[in-house]
Every structure is written in C-alpha cells, then in structure tokens.
Design an enzyme around this catalytic site. Structure first.
Site, mmCIF file in Angstrom:
data_model
loop_
_atom_site.group_PDB
_atom_site.id
_atom_site.type_symbol
_atom_site.label_atom_id
_atom_site.label_comp_id
_atom_site.label_asym_id
_atom_site.label_seq_id
_atom_site.Cartn_x
_atom_site.Cartn_y
_atom_site.Cartn_z
ATOM 1 N N LYS A 116 30.075 39.806 29.468
ATOM 2 C CA LYS A 116 31.458 39.503 29.116
ATOM 3 C C LYS A 116 31.626 39.175 27.631
ATOM 4 O O LYS A 116 32.654 39.495 27.030
ATOM 5 C CB LYS A 116 31.984 38.344 29.971
ATOM 6 C CG LYS A 116 31.798 38.520 31.471
ATOM 7 C CD LYS A 116 32.326 39.834 32.007
ATOM 8 C CE LYS A 116 32.122 39.951 33.497
ATOM 9 N NZ LYS A 116 32.442 41.278 34.038
ATOM 10 N N LYS A 158 32.328 30.511 31.467
ATOM 11 C CA LYS A 158 32.162 31.672 32.356
ATOM 12 C C LYS A 158 30.769 32.258 32.204
ATOM 13 O O LYS A 158 30.227 32.339 31.101
ATOM 14 C CB LYS A 158 33.200 32.748 32.041
ATOM 15 C CG LYS A 158 34.638 32.275 32.170
ATOM 16 C CD LYS A 158 35.641 33.347 31.790
ATOM 17 C CE LYS A 158 35.753 34.422 32.847
ATOM 18 N NZ LYS A 158 36.845 35.378 32.532
ATOM 19 N N GLY A 164 33.575 38.588 40.218
ATOM 20 C CA GLY A 164 33.939 38.121 41.550
ATOM 21 C C GLY A 164 34.244 36.637 41.622
ATOM 22 O O GLY A 164 34.136 36.031 42.686
ATOM 23 N N TYR A 202 41.361 28.282 27.982
ATOM 24 C CA TYR A 202 41.935 28.435 29.312
ATOM 25 C C TYR A 202 43.447 28.573 29.190
ATOM 26 O O TYR A 202 44.124 27.690 28.659
ATOM 27 C CB TYR A 202 41.583 27.238 30.191
ATOM 28 C CG TYR A 202 42.207 27.300 31.561
ATOM 29 C CD1 TYR A 202 41.928 28.357 32.422
ATOM 30 C CD2 TYR A 202 43.086 26.307 32.003
ATOM 31 C CE1 TYR A 202 42.499 28.430 33.686
ATOM 32 C CE2 TYR A 202 43.662 26.366 33.262
ATOM 33 C CZ TYR A 202 43.366 27.434 34.091
ATOM 34 O OH TYR A 202 43.938 27.507 35.341
ATOM 35 N N HIS A 208 47.693 37.241 36.678
ATOM 36 C CA HIS A 208 46.494 38.076 36.624
ATOM 37 C C HIS A 208 46.939 39.501 36.957
ATOM 38 O O HIS A 208 47.251 39.813 38.100
ATOM 39 C CB HIS A 208 45.468 37.567 37.640
ATOM 40 C CG HIS A 208 44.174 38.318 37.631
ATOM 41 N ND1 HIS A 208 42.979 37.721 37.990
ATOM 42 C CD2 HIS A 208 43.859 39.600 37.332
ATOM 43 C CE1 HIS A 208 42.009 38.615 37.911
ATOM 44 N NE2 HIS A 208 42.526 39.762 37.515
ATOM 45 N N GLU A 288 38.502 41.168 31.423
ATOM 46 C CA GLU A 288 37.246 41.834 31.720
ATOM 47 C C GLU A 288 37.524 43.235 32.237
ATOM 48 O O GLU A 288 38.669 43.599 32.520
ATOM 49 C CB GLU A 288 36.434 41.047 32.755
ATOM 50 C CG GLU A 288 37.089 40.933 34.117
ATOM 51 C CD GLU A 288 36.267 40.110 35.092
ATOM 52 O OE1 GLU A 288 35.238 39.560 34.687
ATOM 53 O OE2 GLU A 288 36.668 40.026 36.264
ATOM 54 N N ASN A 290 36.191 45.810 35.303
ATOM 55 C CA ASN A 290 35.384 46.015 36.505
ATOM 56 C C ASN A 290 35.000 47.484 36.591
ATOM 57 O O ASN A 290 35.865 48.357 36.684
ATOM 58 C CB ASN A 290 36.143 45.599 37.765
ATOM 59 C CG ASN A 290 36.341 44.099 37.847
ATOM 60 O OD1 ASN A 290 37.440 43.605 38.014
ATOM 61 N ND2 ASN A 290 35.259 43.343 37.707
ATOM 62 N N ARG A 292 33.878 49.587 38.758
ATOM 63 C CA ARG A 292 33.683 50.002 40.149
ATOM 64 C C ARG A 292 35.040 50.154 40.820
ATOM 65 O O ARG A 292 36.080 49.870 40.218
ATOM 66 C CB ARG A 292 32.887 48.929 40.894
ATOM 67 C CG ARG A 292 33.512 47.537 40.754
ATOM 68 C CD ARG A 292 32.889 46.499 41.635
ATOM 69 N NE ARG A 292 33.281 45.140 41.290
ATOM 70 C CZ ARG A 292 34.418 44.557 41.644
ATOM 71 N NH1 ARG A 292 35.313 45.234 42.362
ATOM 72 N NH2 ARG A 292 34.685 43.313 41.300
#
Length: 450
Positions: A116, A158, A164, A202, A208, A288, A290, A292
């Site tokens: 990340k 993080k 996940g 934060y 999101h 981020e 992903n 997949r």
C-alpha cells in the site's frame, strides 16, 4: 479461448466462475478441502480434486498442491476468485513459471499494488489524489509516533501488505497509539506474513466509493461505473449499491477518469477495482487497488449488463475488449446484501451448522449467488458469508422495495443468519435517504442495539 480452467477457490465465487466457464465452453476443475468434499462447486465442475485438509493453509492456500492439481488435470489456467491466493504475487509468479495462465494481472502489478505504501507513491507521481500520510519505511515505535504527530490525529495505521479490512487501527490521540501500533503490526504479521505498516490521515465519516476497471492486453481500459460500499462493520462491507446516490454526474465522470489513469499508471490488465474515500465536500482520495474480482461485482453487472467474470476469461485468452467507454451504458439501480451465517445479536458470532430448510427468493430483478443447499453443512473453517442477494430496479427506490421483498422471502433454517439485520438497514430512514457513511452501522445500528 482457454479450454480448461482450474478454480482455486470455494463457495459461491467458485460456482459463479463455473457458470461463466460453461457459457463460454470452458471445462472446469474444482479444488476442495476435506471439509468441502460435498460442496456444491465440487458437484458442478467437470472434475474435482482434493488439495488438503480442512484448514485454509492445508488446502486453499497450499500453492504446491493447487499447482500440482492444475498440472495433473492438464488445465491451461487458474482463476483465484477473491480471498485466499487471489492477491498473492508469489502464487501468480509460480503460475507463470509453470506456464499456467493466472486469471488476473501480472504478478509484478499484484506485488506493487499489494504494497500500500508503494501504491500511494505511484499514485502521487501520477497526480492522483491520495490521503495525506507517510510512504517511507517506519523502523520503530518512536518513528511511528513522530510521523503520526506530524500528520495530525486522528490517524489510521494500516498493514502495508493488507486487504479485506485486516491490519487496520484508527487512533485518535497519543495515549492509545502504542497499543494500536503494536496490534496492527501483530495482525499484519499473522494475516500477511510481514509486519510492515504505514500511517495516513484518518478521514472522518467518509463515503467508500470504488470503480470497476476492465483492461485488456492491448492497452484498452474502461471503467464500469462506481459502487457505494460505505455500509461496513469492522472495515468489512455488509451492503453495497450501484450507482452511488452521493455522486453527481460531474464527480462521477471525474472519478472515473482518475480510476482509468490509476490503472494505466501500473499497466494494469484484467479486472480490478480502484477504491476511493470521498469526504462530505466531494473531495476524493485514492485508497487502494484490489487486483482481483470483488465480492460485490454482481451489482455492476446488473446496471451495465456486462458479465465481468466472462470478460476476465476473455482478456486472459488474449481477446480484445469488445466495447469502449462510450459503449457502456449504466441503467437502473442495484443493491447487494451479503448473507452471512452469523448472529448479529451476539456480536456477529459465526454460526456454522447444517442447513435444515431453505427457500431462495426469485422473480424479476432478483439474483442469488450462493453455494448452499438444503442439507449443506456450513464448515467452521472459512468466512461466514454463505451467499449474496442482489436486486435490480429501474431506480433506487424500486431496488430497495425489491430487496425488502426478497429478504422477507429468504428462509434459511438450522443456522442463524444476518437476514433480519440487513432488513433493519433497509428500513432505516438515513439509508432510505442515502444519508450514510462508513460509520453508519456502528453508530446507528450496532451501538443502538447493544
């Protein structure tokens, strides 16, 4: 087109991939653990082979056994689904070395975006907005605390190799920093094999929002619109919808272009997701990528009429995308509820067991992705999600009405599920008004029910 594929996963995503393969004329091989000997995906595939004991490390994470099964059954490729080995660059590299097509991006990209901190650095160089934070190596608690103070509390610690929702700690002041710093490193080591962490600002109560990307092997990249994934508990998504009621057309178009730019920055291939945090003022930040297929991909399929798993397989077979960005038409609204075998009234404790009765809802605009059946025994070794209920309507209001109807019909006996909890979300006035963020479930539902 690939002729034979091994599916390195289980449950509903394995079933989902098998269905796509059947429609494309691809033969399938399912793998299973000893606990999944009678699971639905083993019965639906053309062949099935056991790769180890019940625990994930002995079976679905056992790279040597999975690759051996692939070679033994003469498969040309492996689809990893989501979870397990789907974002493991070592496994993707081993596939390449064995001349097996990994259904996903190149292992170098998985490695790059899995770190990340490095991913943030690449995005910053590509003029993509990122959450303020520290990208360098953190060598000690003292360094970490100094970095946090420079960024300004609250901060988020993080796992650098995370995903996940694992290895994440929100820290609001210095008094709780040391405990959370050490806890994040321990969880990172346990889940991902390394304890490297990074620290970022934060963003309080953000939305999101994620954009679905498809990229072929000829440099063509498109996005399929966004998904609203703000309804979460402990950083795990609970309910998703598409499109987001928060975004207007201007912000949607801007974020879509940035998502494509992010994919181009790493020469991305296959399906992927660019995830953003969006604050109350509409300012957005790269979070981020992903590398997949996502759990929530069906809602994008419903509003675009594009089969994302089929597109993955076509791309991996060397076929160009058959559409451009201008060809993609987003129509209507879709909602997905994750159906989990868990007890919301008992801190969401997992509830494995035998399904004694089952009635699955149906009708126009209702889709169920699952691998359960009457008499199926939910094993205690894996994630508690046992299915996904998806509804589609010509607008958000109708999609909500249809989801409430479908949830009311969904009957699963023998185990406790979160179906009633999902219905409670849909009934809440703030959800109905689209007025929610990532803290909604904790603040409006869980804490109020405690």
């Amino acid at each position: 087109m690939l002729k034979k594929l091994l599916i390195a996963n289980r449950g509903e995503i394995a079933v989902r991939i098998i269905r796509a393969c059947r429609e494309l004329g691809i033969n399938t091989v399912a793998i299973y653990s000893e606990a999944d000997r009678y699971a639905l995906h083993t019965q639906m595939a053309d062949e099935a082979i056991c790769v180890g004991g019940p625990s994930s490390k002995d079976s679905y994470l056992n790279m040597a056994n999975i690759l051996s099964a692939c070679v033994l059954t003469q498969c040309e490729g492996i689809h990893p689904g989501f979870g397990f080995l789907s974002e493991n660059p070592k496994f993707a590299k081993m596939c390449k070395e064995c001349n097996i097509k990994f259904i996903g991006p190149d292992y170098e990209v998985i490695e790059l975006m899995g770190d990340k901190a490095r991913a943030r650095e690449i995005m910053k160089k590509s003029n993509i907005p990122v959450v303020p934070g520290y990208e360098g190596e953190i060598n000690s608690y003292t360094d970490a605390l100094e970095i946090a103070n420079n960024i300004g509390f609250p901060v988020m610690i993080k796992a650098a190799a995370g995903g996940g929702g694992k290895g994440i700690r929100i820290v609001r002041d210095t008094s709780e920093f040391k405990y959370n710093y050490e806890a994040a490193k321990l969880e990172s080591k346990s889940c991902f094999g390394e304890d490297k962490v990074y620290i970022e600002k934060y963003i309080e109560k953000p939305r999101h929002i994620e954009f679905q990307i498809l990229a072929d092997e000829f440099g063509n990249i498109v996005h399929l619109g966004e998904r609203e994934c703000s309804l979460q508990r402990n950083n795990q998504k609970v309910l998703e919808e598409a499109p987001s009621s928060f975004l207007d057309d201007k912000l949607r178009n801007e974020m879509g272009k940035v998502a494509i730019r992010a994919a181009k920055a790493v020469n991305y291939k296959n399906a992927g997701t660019i995830e953003f945090l969006v604050d109350k003022n509409g300012e957005f930040y790269f979070m981020e990528m992903n590398t997949r297929i996502q759990v929530e991909h069906p809602i994008t399929e419903m509003i675009t009429n594009i089969d994302i798993v089929k597109e993955q397989l076509k791309i991996a077979s060397g076929i160009k995308l058959e559409f451009t960005q201008e060809d993609i038409n987003i129509s209507g609204h879709a909602i997905e509820c994750r159906i989990n075998a868990e007890d919301p009234k008992n801190n969401f404790r997992p509830c494995p067991g035998v399904i004694s009765e089952l009635y699955v809802p149906s009708g126009l605009g209702v889709r169920v992705d699952s691998a359960i059946f009457c008499g199926y025994e939910i094993p205690p070794y894996y994630d508690s999600m046992i299915g996904k209920l998806i509804t589609y309507g010509d607008n958000r209001e109708n999609a909500i009405i249809k989801m409430k109807r479908a949830l009311a019909e969904f009957a699963i006996g023998g185990v406790t599920t979160n179906i009633d909890f999902q219905y409670e979300i849909l009934e809440h006035k703030d959800f109905i008004n689209g007025d929610y963020n990532t803290s909604f479930i904790e603040e409006k539902l869980v804490n109020n029910n405690a």
